[in-house]
Design a protein around this motif. Structure first.
Motif, short mmCIF file in Angstrom:
data_model
loop_
_atom_site.label_atom_id
_atom_site.label_comp_id
_atom_site.label_asym_id
_atom_site.label_seq_id
_atom_site.Cartn_x
_atom_site.Cartn_y
_atom_site.Cartn_z
N ILE A 219 -29.10 -55.34 39.72
CA ILE A 219 -28.93 -54.29 38.97
C ILE A 219 -27.47 -54.00 39.32
O ILE A 219 -26.52 -53.86 38.20
CB ILE A 219 -29.43 -52.90 39.24
N GLY A 220 -27.06 -54.12 40.42
CA GLY A 220 -25.50 -53.94 40.61
C GLY A 220 -24.63 -55.22 39.99
O GLY A 220 -23.44 -54.72 39.54
N LYS A 221 -25.07 -56.26 40.01
CA LYS A 221 -24.52 -57.31 39.47
C LYS A 221 -24.05 -57.24 37.67
O LYS A 221 -23.37 -57.31 37.31
CB LYS A 221 -25.30 -58.67 39.69
N LEU A 222 -25.33 -56.71 37.18
CA LEU A 222 -25.29 -56.41 35.88
C LEU A 222 -24.44 -54.83 35.59
O LEU A 222 -23.46 -55.16 34.60
CB LEU A 222 -26.67 -56.06 35.25
N THR A 223 -24.50 -54.07 36.35
CA THR A 223 -23.66 -52.93 35.92
C THR A 223 -22.21 -53.18 36.50
O THR A 223 -21.13 -52.88 35.56
CB THR A 223 -24.24 -51.53 36.60
N GLY A 224 -21.93 -53.91 37.38
CA GLY A 224 -20.63 -54.49 37.67
C GLY A 224 -19.93 -55.11 36.60
O GLY A 224 -18.75 -54.97 36.26
N ALA A 225 -20.88 -55.86 35.74
CA ALA A 225 -20.28 -56.57 34.60
C ALA A 225 -20.14 -55.68 33.22
O ALA A 225 -19.88 -56.30 32.21
CB ALA A 225 -21.10 -57.72 34.22
N GLY A 226 -20.60 -54.47 33.51
CA GLY A 226 -20.48 -53.62 32.14
C GLY A 226 -21.75 -53.41 31.43
O GLY A 226 -21.65 -52.94 30.31
N ILE A 227 -22.58 -53.89 32.16
CA ILE A 227 -23.94 -53.85 31.13
C ILE A 227 -24.70 -52.68 31.56
O ILE A 227 -25.29 -52.37 32.75
CB ILE A 227 -24.89 -55.20 31.36
N PRO A 228 -25.09 -51.71 30.77
CA PRO A 228 -25.90 -50.65 30.88
C PRO A 228 -27.35 -50.76 31.50
O PRO A 228 -27.98 -51.72 30.65
CB PRO A 228 -25.85 -49.82 29.68
N VAL A 229 -27.76 -50.40 32.58
CA VAL A 229 -29.31 -50.77 33.24
C VAL A 229 -30.13 -49.65 33.07
O VAL A 229 -29.59 -48.55 33.67
CB VAL A 229 -29.16 -51.51 34.41
N LEU A 230 -31.24 -49.51 32.57
CA LEU A 230 -32.41 -48.66 32.64
C LEU A 230 -33.11 -49.26 33.75
O LEU A 230 -33.75 -50.40 33.71
CB LEU A 230 -32.95 -48.49 31.41
N GLY A 231 -33.32 -48.65 34.88
CA GLY A 231 -34.22 -49.15 35.97
C GLY A 231 -35.83 -48.62 35.46
O GLY A 231 -36.22 -48.14 34.62
N HIS A 232 -36.66 -48.95 36.24
CA HIS A 232 -38.02 -48.78 35.98
C HIS A 232 -38.98 -49.03 37.49
O HIS A 232 -38.81 -49.96 38.12
CB HIS A 232 -38.61 -50.01 34.98
N ILE A 233 -39.36 -48.04 37.74
CA ILE A 233 -40.34 -48.14 39.27
C ILE A 233 -41.53 -47.48 38.77
O ILE A 233 -41.79 -46.81 37.85
CB ILE A 233 -39.47 -47.30 40.12
N GLY A 234 -42.30 -47.52 39.99
CA GLY A 234 -44.03 -46.99 39.81
C GLY A 234 -44.92 -48.27 39.38
O GLY A 234 -44.85 -49.29 40.08
N ILE A 235 -45.38 -47.90 38.16
CA ILE A 235 -46.36 -49.08 37.67
C ILE A 235 -45.51 -50.03 37.11
O ILE A 235 -44.65 -49.66 36.29
CB ILE A 235 -47.27 -48.76 36.47
#
Ligand code: KIV
Length: 271
Positions: free
Chosen positions: A130-146
């Motif tokens: 996720i850090g690699k993507l956001t570092g390149a300027g890509i908005p990331v939506l996380g997803h945890i749980g199921i």
């Protein structure tokens, strides 16, 4: 920016909505026509979920969904949307081999399909990615749980975080995702009290599905909401329409008219 204005929704909109204590509405969509309707209804975020494996492609899980499937459906949704932020699910194994592979694949959603960001399943295990993507300027939506992409490993779907240990692990996952720069995080299948705790602790918005009323927003699968699936309806979902019945009634009426010679009528005929 005001929610439900006609201005394009961005990551900043979600930040402002959380600060103003305004709930975020999110829904899946998988094609041009429905995406247009969902957008016109004022939904803030449209997720092109890999749940399209089940809703659109007839698979039993999300595992068989490919990058090509997701790119094609995301591009179709983007063509129908004016206001909502469109997020594309990164499908199984397209972000696990290496952060570099994830970056190249995530970039394709933005460059080729026009998505506003991508969603990845997982917590601490994929925080580096996720850090690699956001570092390149890509908005990331996380997803945890199921995590539906882990259904085979888990042996099915179940509520996560009922034990104290699991709850602590999920809190650590949520923190790791937020620290890696995700703009928001989906909480799927968690006890409401745990989702409320995570929401209170994080500074990014939480979007719940089966995670109770205290998240910053809610997301649902469009087919559950509209009654397009005739089979199982999950406990966390509510049917607001019965489109499967509507479609069957309409098609049966068409078939009857053709059989009885009532269609096409004069007004449907060129002379
Ligand atoms: O694929 C999907 O539709 C999802 C939502 C259930 C959050 O991941």
């Amino acid at each position: 920016m005001a929610a439900n204005s006609s201005e394009k929704v961005t990551v900043r909109t979600f930040k402002n909505m959380r600060a103003a204590n305004r709930s975020i509405t999110a829904l899946t969509a998988y094609d041009f026509q429905f995406a247009r309707l969902v957008d016109e209804a004022g939904v803030d975020m449209i997720l092109v979920g890999d749940s399209l494996g089940m809703t659109m492609l007839g698979y039993e899980t999300t595992i068989p969904v490919t990058l090509a499937d997701m790119l094609r459906h995301t591009a179709a949704v983007v063509r129908g949307v004016r206001r909502a932020m469109v997020i594309a699910d990164m499908p199984f194994l397209t972000y696990h081999v290496s952060p570099e592979q994830a970056l190249i694949n995530a970039g394709r959603f933005l460059q080729e399909a026009g998505a506003g960001g991508v969603k990845l399943e997982g917590g601490r295990a994929i925080a580096g990615t996720i850090g690699k993507l956001t570092g390149a300027g890509i908005p990331v939506l996380g997803h945890i749980g199921i995590l539906p992409q882990s259904v085979l490993k888990e042996g099915g779907y179940r509520v996560h975080g009922r034990s104290a240990e699991e709850a602590e692990a999920l809190l650590a996952d949520a923190r790791a995702v937020a620290d890696a720069g995700a703009f928001a995080i989906v909480l799927e299948g968690l006890p409401a009290s745990l989702a409320a705790r995570i929401t209170a602790e994080l500074t990014i918005p939480t979007i719940g599905i089966g995670a109770g009323p205290d998240c910053d927003g809610q997301i649902q699968v469009m087919h559950d909401l509209l009654g397009l699936c005739q089979e199982f309806i999950p406990k966390h979902a509510k049917r607001y329409a019965h489109l499967a019945d509507t479609v069957k009634e309409a098609v049966s009426a068409y078939r009857r008219d053709v059989t009885d010679g009532l269609f096409p009528a004069e007004e449907n005929t060129f002379i």
